[in-house]
Design an enzyme around this catalytic site. Structure first.
Site: not given
Length: 1147
Positions: A306-308
């Site tokens: 998720h995300s980074m």
């Protein structure tokens, strides 16, 4: 031994600020701007000024190696150069062919020379500056207001529920990784379903994002556990295909901030590679593993980031401790693959470049054996317009992997999801987590050591689950099937639809018996390209199901008696026991059904929200003639025998009638809009492509006129789909009348895709309308100007880390040019007003011309003004969008003046905020400072400045600087020292403001304006340094006591520290009248150019450039004193009381 004064702050009887005083020279008359007229009687203020000029005993200064002209002495006198020096120190003249602009600028600067300073208030503002500020702030407010009120995607996520449990794997300790004391590994267990902590399924590793929690895995892991427990474990066919439960592992990074710090991202990647090695070892240990011994041991782990966390997942494959082939499937959610979210840290920019270069190089190999990522699939899911944390444009992987190994899809595209999601909702959105868990189960295969199906099969599965099925890459299953149904019909059946006619069923089961409707398939080689489309509000049955409707593709099959049961899985006899019958061998089309959101008068959104009644989606089939040319009929079978609500529309349509391309320029679209008419005799589905609509910076309004159906009721209301081919973004609009259109296409600063875009690529609109309504439909498309302003916020919010520095550097440049010419250091406001008259408009105009010269005449073109960008070159420049405003489309030339105007307004506001802050702190200091009530006014005037610049001894300042630099080199990052420098500079500015307000003189005003402008400059650099400082503080908060592994370069902060320490003594920078004064101007001009051209993509460099300015100012300050000798010797000469030094000798 004579005592030497080290500055006005150490001489209680003198002016608190040391400023250069210029006396007339024989060859160059210069007016002394600080002395009173000699023939006039002295007032009290004149006596004070006279006192300010009183010379103090001082050593004879040695001449500097650099020929400064003239050298100003801190006590107000002029060093005697002799007659020869006067003859060679004339100022350089302008060239005869100098530009008019330069002459005008010189005229502005020279008008300050030869006159007494006006002591203009720093709060003053001209009408031109006020109007510019109001316009800039007005545009900024319009952008912010538009971003929160216009062109907003509706929210449609439903809440998810779970019963989480987490088992910490304590055996994964420091023997396995050096980060075990900072990070932790957990195994998720759904309470009531998962019993015990033994591993038994397919390993999946969840990686949280920036400041994310390991508990964020619970919605997806809970859905996967429940789906296997309730459905899959009872499906024998799925179990035989290799489906097994999922073991979700998750990592506790203590909410590390990875988006701002490249070293943290590398540390996480190193830890995760060791975690995968440990996870795979668990399945080899019978004490903790409960897997079937006949199954192969796992050799790879599925990654869900998720995300980074998605970027960290890709980083793992380039780390030295990566175990080969331990990762073959990566699914990322709202991950910024294309570029870093912010470029404040040089290491994260370099890490991104290393990762992306590695992936591009791997997939550029001709042979699979040379590609270390050949087995890896990368799927990026973006949340769309509701994600205000990371621009969804950055989630694109089209510049990294070919479509054979990965793709980008938006949640608005995913069937039965059809809604945008914010950055966190993509993890817990109920309808999306269901699709995600089912897609993962479809790619697992425990019979293989990799635990997943082959790469090509994985890509087919992901495209089937995450794409609409109408994309060009969508694969149809009917051509690959074998006939499974034998359909028997009467020979004299009248259910065959005539060639070219449309099948319309307004109600099912009206005949009282099951009935088949046959549509003849046009033979290959028809004059027009045709396609088959079918739309119904009913679910289409799969083989063996007993529903209401079934669609088959059939061919005549001369079957012998008693052979049906041995060849076909099912037999559908609709012959009513007649003697003559026709047998058809058929394939079921249910596997190719495309789900479309239901569109009726009662529907508002393509999804149903919490508490709303679920509306079944429409079933849609779409085939090109090539896909079904081997068959002879399309059979639409009504299986219900009683009248039942439901409708069906099926037809063959010409491609030329259903697909149109409208070429219109953005300028014409902006001026006049685009109008078109869907004729009454139109196909059920019409598609309009507009190639010019590619940019994500524009928003549109689509108006669809009403249709008249006469006496008949319409079967469904207009349904609209907007879509892009790369990335795969589709949006559906039900009951469409007024549609707001926004897209994530060609975005600023995003690298171009691996495959060049075609000139015909652009936004397309598909219209499903009721063809039984015999009426035209008018469609109008216009650009939503106010809605487009809101799109600038997400794409250009990081511009405020760079473009304002252009304004500040130009203002500071003007201040130094005037000061070196006239001796007056004008205020920030006055300098900005002068810059607005010429230099800033010229700079913005030049940058606009630069953007036009480097831009492409067409979005898909590659032509450029510069010779190094050859339009015939096949190499793709992945950094071509790093410059200026990040786009090569000349249509957006106005963005540079617009951003410049906004930044001017923001700079003016920050200037007045800084003025207000220093004034308030000065007032607070006055209230807290104690003054005897019987002190005379003259004594207060004499004591105030001395107290204001009561500084420590040079030895103490030297020790403080050395200690701070030592800490920077060993423990603290230089960003912490920069914050300290800003605070010290703020204190110096407050003191200078108090002195300038109490003792009004040119010297005091000069120094205050000087330190105030430097403070404004440092404040604009502070946001670039703060994220790394936050990471360091976070590491201390989690008791991670290992020294910070980056940002310990002493040279990155030493000039700032020395400069602010120098300014605490009240030293005014000396004037530079030699040619070296141009170095200051060129240096600041270069910073302004870099801030505009490269500042957004490489913002971290701005700190180093301003640090270079600080180093130069330190050098200039050093020329006012014999620094190496008198400055250092003062460390040992003055070791007594500070007050004693400031008073000097008592008479």
């Amino acid at each position: 031994m004579r005592r030497r004064s080290s500055g006005s702050s150490e001489d209680g009887d003198h002016s608190p600020v040391e400023a250069p005083h210029v006396n007339p020279l024989p060859s160059r008359p210069v007016i002394d701007l600080w002395s009173s007229a000699p023939n006039q009687p002295q007032t009290k203020l004149d006596r004070r000024r006279s006192a300010d000029k009183r010379p103090t005993p001082a050593r004879n200064r040695r001449s500097s190696n650099v020929n400064w002209k003239p050298s100003d002495i801190r006590d107000g006198s002029i060093e005697n150069f002799g007659p020869a020096a006067h003859s060679t120190s004339s100022p350089p003249l302008l060239p005869a062919n100098g530009g008019q602009a330069k002459e005008m600028e010189k005229a502005q600067e020279s008008r300050f020379a030869g006159r007494r300073p006006r002591l203009r208030s720093p709060w003053a503002i001209t009408f031109a500056t006020l109007i510019t500020t109001v316009l800039g702030i007005g545009f900024l407010v319009a952008v912010l207001h538009s971003s929160v009120t216009r062109q907003l995607d509706p929210k449609g996520c439903r809440m998810s529920y779970m019963r989480p449990g987490y088992a910490r794997l304590d055996d994964f300790d420091t023997e396995h990784t050096r980060f075990a004391s900072k990070y932790s590994l957990y195994l998720y267990r759904e309470q009531g379903i998962d019993h015990g902590t033994k591993v038994k399924g397919v390993p999946i590793l969840f990686i949280p994002g920036n400041a994310g929690s390991y508990k964020q895995v619970r919605p997806i892991a809970a859905e996967a556990a429940n789906y296997f427990h309730d459905v899959l474990q009872h499906d024998e066919q799925a179990i035989k295909a290799g489906v097994q439960s999922l073991d979700f592992f998750t990592v506790d990074f203590n909410e590390d901030i990875t988006a701002f710090h490249g070293q943290t991202m590398l540390d996480q990647a190193e830890y995760l590679n060791e975690a995968i090695r440990y996870i795979l070892s668990l399945y080899l240990d019978p004490r903790v593993s409960d897997r079937d011994s006949d199954l192969p041991d796992p050799t790879s782990v599925i990654i869900l980031g998720h995300s980074m966390g998605g970027i960290v997942a890709r980083t793992m494959l380039i780390m030295p401790n990566y175990q080969s082939n331990s990762i073959n499937t990566i699914i990322t959610l709202s991950a910024p693959h294309a570029r870093p979210p912010v470029s404040f840290d040089g290491q994260i920019v370099k890490t991104y470049q290393d990762i992306n270069s590695y992936w591009r190089h791997a997939y550029s190999q001709q042979w699979a054996n040379n590609n270390p990522l050949w087995h890896v699939t990368l799927v990026s899911i973006a949340g769309g317009g509701l994600d205000t944390v990371v621009p969804s444009d950055y989630a694109s992987v089209e510049s990294l992997v070919p479509d054979t190994h990965g793709f980008t899809a938006f949640t608005t595209t995913v069937p039965n999801v059809w809604t945008s999601m914010d950055h966190q909702a993509i993890l817990w959105c109920d309808q999306f987590r269901k699709v995600l868990s089912r897609a993962i189960y479809d790619v697992v295969d425990v019979s293989r050591a990799t635990q997943t199906k082959p790469r090509a099969e994985r890509m087919r599965v992901f495209k089937r689950w995450f794409l609409t099925g109408m994309e060009a890459v969508a694969e149809k299953t009917v051509p690959l099937k074998e006939p499974s149904t034998l359909l028997t019909l009467e020979d004299n059946s009248n259910s065959i639809i005539a060639q070219g006619e449309r099948l319309v069923l307004r109600k099912l089961g009206t005949s009282g018996t099951a009935r088949a409707h046959l549509l003849p398939i046009p033979p290959p080689g028809s004059p027009n390209i045709k396609q088959f489309t079918l739309l119904t509000d009913q679910k289409l049955d799969s083989p063996g199901e007993n529903g209401k409707l079934e669609v088959l593709f059939c061919s005549v099959f001369p079957l012998q008696a008693n052979q049906a049961s041995t060849v076909f899985a099912s037999h559908m006899d609709l012959s009513a026991d007649t003697t003559g019958s026709t047998r058809l061998a058929c394939k079921n089309a249910a596997s190719d059904v495309i789900a479309l959101p239901a569109s009726s008068r009662a529907t508002r959104h393509p999804f149903f929200s919490e508490g709303e009644r679920e509306v079944p989606p429409f079933s849609y089939l779409q085939y090109s003639l090539d896909d079904i040319s081997e068959h002879q009929f399309v059979a639409v079978v009504e299986k219900t025998t009683a009248p039942t609500p439901g409708w069906v529309i099926a037809e063959f349509s010409d491609h030329s009638q259903s697909h149109r391309t409208r070429h219109i320029s953005l300028r014409r679209l902006l001026s006049f809009g685009m109008r078109l008419r869907l004729p009454a005799a139109r196909p059920m589905m019409c598609e309009i492509k507009v190639p010019s609509l590619q940019s994500s910076l524009l928003a549109y309004n689509l108006e669809i006129g009403s249709q008249s159906c006469g006496d008949e009721t319409e079967l469904f209301t207009p349904l609209v789909r907007q879509y892009l081919t790369e990335p795969y973004e589709s949006k559906f609009f039900v009951n469409a009348r007024q549609v707001t259109v926004s897209l994530h296409g060609v975005a600023p600063y995003v690298p171009p895709p691996l495959t060049r875009r075609s000139l015909e690529d652009g936004l397309s609109f598909q219209f499903w309308t009721d063809p039984t309504c015999d009426s035209n439909i008018n469609v109008k498309l216009t650009i939503d100007v106010m809605g487009s302003l809101g799109k600038l916020y997400m794409r250009y919010r990081t511009v405020f880390a760079a473009f304002p520095l252009l304004i500040v550097a130009m203002v500071l440049r003007k201040q130094f040019r005037i000061y070196d010419t006239s001796g007056i250091f004008v205020s920030f406001s006055e300098s900005l007003d002068l810059c607005l008259r010429q230099s800033i408009p010229l700079m913005l105009a030049s940058l606009t011309l630069l953007s036009l010269s480097t831009g492409n005449p067409a979005p898909a073109g590659n032509a450029s003004f510069w010779h190094w960008r050859n339009s015939t070159s096949t190499a793709i420049d992945f950094h071509q969008n790093d410059l200026l405003i990040g786009t090569q489309d000349p249509f957006f030339w106005f963005l540079i003046p617009l951003i410049g105007l906004i930044c001017i307004g923001v700079c003016v506001v920050l200037n007045y905020i800084t003025l207000a802050l220093t004034w308030l702190l000065g007032v607070a200091f006055n209230l807290l400072s104690f003054r005897p009530g019987w002190t005379r006014n003259d004594d207060r005037r004499r004591a105030g400045p001395s107290a204001a610049f009561l500084s420590s001894s040079p030895r103490r300042r030297m020790i403080t600087t050395v200690v701070l630099l030592f800490l920077v080199s060993t423990f603290i990052p230089y960003q912490f020292a920069y914050l300290v420098a800003c605070l010290v500079q703020l204190t110096t500015t407050v003191r200078a403001q108090r002195i300038a307000s109490e003792l009004r003189s040119s010297a005091n005003s000069n120094f205050y304006n000087y330190v105030h402008s430097l403070l404004v400059l440092m404040l604009w650099i502070l946001p670039i340094n703060m994220p790394t400082l936050v990471v360091w503080v976070h590491n201390l908060a989690v008791q991670w006591l290992t020294p910070f592994s980056s940002h310990h370069n002493v040279l990155s902060i030493m000039p700032f520290i020395v400069l602010v320490e120098t300014l605490t003594t009240g030293k005014m920078i000396p004037r530079v009248s030699s040619r070296f004064r141009h170095f200051t101007s060129v240096l600041l001009f270069g910073i302004s150019i870099y801030a505009a051209v490269y500042g957004v993509s490489y913002a971290y460099m701005l700190h180093y450039l301003v640090n270079l300015v600080a180093a130069w100012l330190v050098i200039v300050h050093a020329t006012s004193d014999s620094w190496p000798f008198s400055g250092i010797s003062s460390l040992y000469l003055y070791d007594g009381n500070v007050e004693d030094r400031k008073r000097g000798k008592e008479p």
